[in-house]
Design a protein around this motif. Structure first.
Motif, PDB file in Angstrom:
ATOM      1  N   THR A  32       0.836  -1.209   0.000  1.00  0.00           N
ATOM      2  CA  THR A  32       0.000   0.000   0.000  1.00  0.00           C
ATOM      3  C   THR A  32       0.869   1.256   0.000  1.00  0.00           C
ATOM      4  O   THR A  32       0.624   2.197  -0.767  1.00  0.00           O
ATOM      5  N   LEU A  33       1.886   1.270   0.856  1.00  0.00           N
ATOM      6  CA  LEU A  33       2.794   2.419   0.886  1.00  0.00           C
ATOM      7  C   LEU A  33       3.524   2.591  -0.439  1.00  0.00           C
ATOM      8  O   LEU A  33       3.734   3.720  -0.896  1.00  0.00           O
ATOM      9  N   SER A  34       3.898   1.485  -1.069  1.00  0.00           N
ATOM     10  CA  SER A  34       4.573   1.551  -2.370  1.00  0.00           C
ATOM     11  C   SER A  34       3.670   2.188  -3.412  1.00  0.00           C
ATOM     12  O   SER A  34       4.116   3.014  -4.221  1.00  0.00           O
ATOM     13  N   TYR A  35       2.401   1.800  -3.413  1.00  0.00           N
ATOM     14  CA  TYR A  35       1.436   2.372  -4.354  1.00  0.00           C
ATOM     15  C   TYR A  35       1.272   3.876  -4.113  1.00  0.00           C
ATOM     16  O   TYR A  35       1.291   4.668  -5.052  1.00  0.00           O
ATOM     17  N   LEU A  36       1.151   4.254  -2.864  1.00  0.00           N
ATOM     18  CA  LEU A  36       0.964   5.677  -2.535  1.00  0.00           C
ATOM     19  C   LEU A  36       2.208   6.498  -2.872  1.00  0.00           C
ATOM     20  O   LEU A  36       2.108   7.609  -3.404  1.00  0.00           O
ATOM     21  N   VAL A  37       3.382   5.953  -2.576  1.00  0.00           N
ATOM     22  CA  VAL A  37       4.630   6.659  -2.884  1.00  0.00           C
ATOM     23  C   VAL A  37       4.800   6.798  -4.397  1.00  0.00           C
ATOM     24  O   VAL A  37       5.211   7.860  -4.892  1.00  0.00           O
ATOM     25  N   THR A  38       4.460   5.755  -5.136  1.00  0.00           N
ATOM     26  CA  THR A  38       4.555   5.826  -6.598  1.00  0.00           C
ATOM     27  C   THR A  38       3.617   6.898  -7.139  1.00  0.00           C
ATOM     28  O   THR A  38       3.992   7.664  -8.037  1.00  0.00           O
ATOM     29  N   TRP A 123       6.685  -1.298  -9.662  1.00  0.00           N
ATOM     30  CA  TRP A 123       7.426  -2.565  -9.582  1.00  0.00           C
ATOM     31  C   TRP A 123       8.737  -2.363  -8.827  1.00  0.00           C
ATOM     32  O   TRP A 123       9.065  -3.128  -7.921  1.00  0.00           O
ATOM     33  N   ILE A 124       9.465  -1.307  -9.160  1.00  0.00           N
ATOM     34  CA  ILE A 124      10.754  -1.049  -8.509  1.00  0.00           C
ATOM     35  C   ILE A 124      10.552  -0.721  -7.030  1.00  0.00           C
ATOM     36  O   ILE A 124      11.222  -1.294  -6.158  1.00  0.00           O
ATOM     37  N   VAL A 125       9.640   0.184  -6.737  1.00  0.00           N
ATOM     38  CA  VAL A 125       9.425   0.613  -5.348  1.00  0.00           C
ATOM     39  C   VAL A 125       8.941  -0.553  -4.496  1.00  0.00           C
ATOM     40  O   VAL A 125       9.442  -0.776  -3.391  1.00  0.00           O
ATOM     41  N   SER A 126       7.969  -1.320  -4.992  1.00  0.00           N
ATOM     42  CA  SER A 126       7.443  -2.434  -4.190  1.00  0.00           C
ATOM     43  C   SER A 126       8.499  -3.513  -3.970  1.00  0.00           C
ATOM     44  O   SER A 126       8.579  -4.096  -2.888  1.00  0.00           O
ATOM     45  N   THR A 127       9.325  -3.764  -4.979  1.00  0.00           N
ATOM     46  CA  THR A 127      10.391  -4.770  -4.819  1.00  0.00           C
ATOM     47  C   THR A 127      11.413  -4.305  -3.794  1.00  0.00           C
ATOM     48  O   THR A 127      11.825  -5.082  -2.924  1.00  0.00           O
ATOM     49  N   VAL A 128      11.814  -3.050  -3.868  1.00  0.00           N
ATOM     50  CA  VAL A 128      12.810  -2.525  -2.924  1.00  0.00           C
ATOM     51  C   VAL A 128      12.251  -2.496  -1.502  1.00  0.00           C
ATOM     52  O   VAL A 128      12.921  -2.917  -0.554  1.00  0.00           O
ATOM     53  N   VAL A 129      11.014  -2.041  -1.350  1.00  0.00           N
ATOM     54  CA  VAL A 129      10.440  -1.894  -0.008  1.00  0.00           C
ATOM     55  C   VAL A 129      10.153  -3.256   0.621  1.00  0.00           C
ATOM     56  O   VAL A 129      10.554  -3.520   1.760  1.00  0.00           O
ATOM     57  N   VAL A 130       9.481  -4.144  -0.099  1.00  0.00           N
ATOM     58  CA  VAL A 130       9.150  -5.459   0.458  1.00  0.00           C
ATOM     59  C   VAL A 130      10.422  -6.300   0.618  1.00  0.00           C
ATOM     60  O   VAL A 130      10.589  -7.008   1.619  1.00  0.00           O
ATOM     61  N   GLY A 131      11.338  -6.211  -0.339  1.00  0.00           N
ATOM     62  CA  GLY A 131      12.603  -6.932  -0.218  1.00  0.00           C
ATOM     63  C   GLY A 131      13.461  -6.380   0.907  1.00  0.00           C
ATOM     64  O   GLY A 131      14.109  -7.139   1.633  1.00  0.00           O
ATOM     65  N   GLY A 132      13.457  -5.062   1.053  1.00  0.00           N
ATOM     66  CA  GLY A 132      14.215  -4.452   2.140  1.00  0.00           C
ATOM     67  C   GLY A 132      13.730  -4.894   3.501  1.00  0.00           C
ATOM     68  O   GLY A 132      14.516  -5.067   4.436  1.00  0.00           O
ATOM     69  N   LYS A 133      12.407  -5.106   3.607  1.00  0.00           N
ATOM     70  CA  LYS A 133      11.836  -5.595   4.865  1.00  0.00           C
ATOM     71  C   LYS A 133      12.464  -6.933   5.256  1.00  0.00           C
ATOM     72  O   LYS A 133      12.830  -7.147   6.413  1.00  0.00           O
ATOM     73  N   SER A 134      12.637  -7.811   4.297  1.00  0.00           N
ATOM     74  CA  SER A 134      13.214  -9.130   4.597  1.00  0.00           C
ATOM     75  C   SER A 134      14.640  -9.009   5.104  1.00  0.00           C
ATOM     76  O   SER A 134      15.031  -9.687   6.057  1.00  0.00           O
ATOM     77  N   PHE A 135      15.420  -8.131   4.485  1.00  0.00           N
ATOM     78  CA  PHE A 135      16.806  -7.960   4.921  1.00  0.00           C
ATOM     79  C   PHE A 135      16.894  -7.277   6.279  1.00  0.00           C
ATOM     80  O   PHE A 135      17.751  -7.623   7.085  1.00  0.00           O
ATOM     81  N   VAL A 136      16.017  -6.327   6.542  1.00  0.00           N
ATOM     82  CA  VAL A 136      16.001  -5.672   7.855  1.00  0.00           C
ATOM     83  C   VAL A 136      15.634  -6.686   8.940  1.00  0.00           C
ATOM     84  O   VAL A 136      16.290  -6.750   9.991  1.00  0.00           O
ATOM     85  N   LEU A 137      14.607  -7.496   8.693  1.00  0.00           N
ATOM     86  CA  LEU A 137      14.219  -8.516   9.674  1.00  0.00           C
ATOM     87  C   LEU A 137      15.338  -9.529   9.882  1.00  0.00           C
ATOM     88  O   LEU A 137      15.603  -9.955  11.007  1.00  0.00           O
TER      89      LEU A 137
END
Length: 183
Positions: A32-38, A123-137
């Motif tokens: 949702t945040l990715s969509y809004l930021v885009t 596509w870029i924003v959602s991949t970076v944000v959701v993927g970044g979540k995995s690395f942060v966790l």
């Protein structure tokens, strides 16, 4: 930091189904945040070029379809503490598939007036944000486990070949060893 540690330990001690539900919820929020930021980047407006009802419909369909693809493609089967770059590549492929299907579906229905630039950026924003979540966790998990094992065995790896790199990768995941050097 202590509060985050307590929350994280509480989540880790839950059943597998509860942990997956939490990960799904976090992913839905991040999509949702990715969509809004885009929308903000492309249109300087949260709604984008659509009416409120159209934006809400796109967002709901995007979230439901993404969650469906994530669940049935096995995104939540792996352990978060072992996330690596391969997981990010698979996520990028999943998101590319999701974006292609949705952009074609909306354009055939005459529903969506978003450009190709919008969908590529989403596509870029959602991949970076959701993927970044995995690395942060993963990093939080490893940090918490590292603090539990302050008395690590110090290791020097003899051989800087591919076998030495494999041994180093396994030892880093074990968290009981501290790699000092390669010889």
């Amino acid at each position: 930091m202590e509060f985050i540690e307590k929350v994280f330990i509480y989540i880790v001690n839950q059943k597998r189904s509860v942990r997956r539900l939490i990960l799904c919820t976090i992913d839905l929020i991040l999509i949702t945040l990715s969509y809004l930021v885009t929308n903000l980047i492309i249109f300087d407006d949260i709604q984008g070029g659509n009416s409120f009802n159209e934006s809400l419909t796109i967002l709901i369909i995007l979230n439901l379809f993404s969650l469906y693809i994530y669940i049935y493609s096995g995104k939540y089967k792996g352990l978060t503490k072992y996330s690596n770059s391969i997981d990010l590549y698979y996520l990028a492929l999943r998101n590319f598939f999701i974006i292609c299907i949705l952009s074609f579906g909306f354009s055939f229905q005459g529903f969506d007036n978003n450009s190709l630039k919008f969908w590529i950026l989403l596509w870029i924003v959602s991949t970076v944000v959701v993927g970044g979540k995995s690395f942060v966790l993963r990093d939080i998990f490893q940090k918490l486990n590292t603090e539990k094992f302050r008395n690590k065995t110090k290791v020097v790896i003899y051989g800087a070949s591919s076998k030495g790199a494999q041994i180093a990768a396994r030892l880093r995941l074990d968290l009981n060893y501290n790699i000092l050097a390669f010889i």
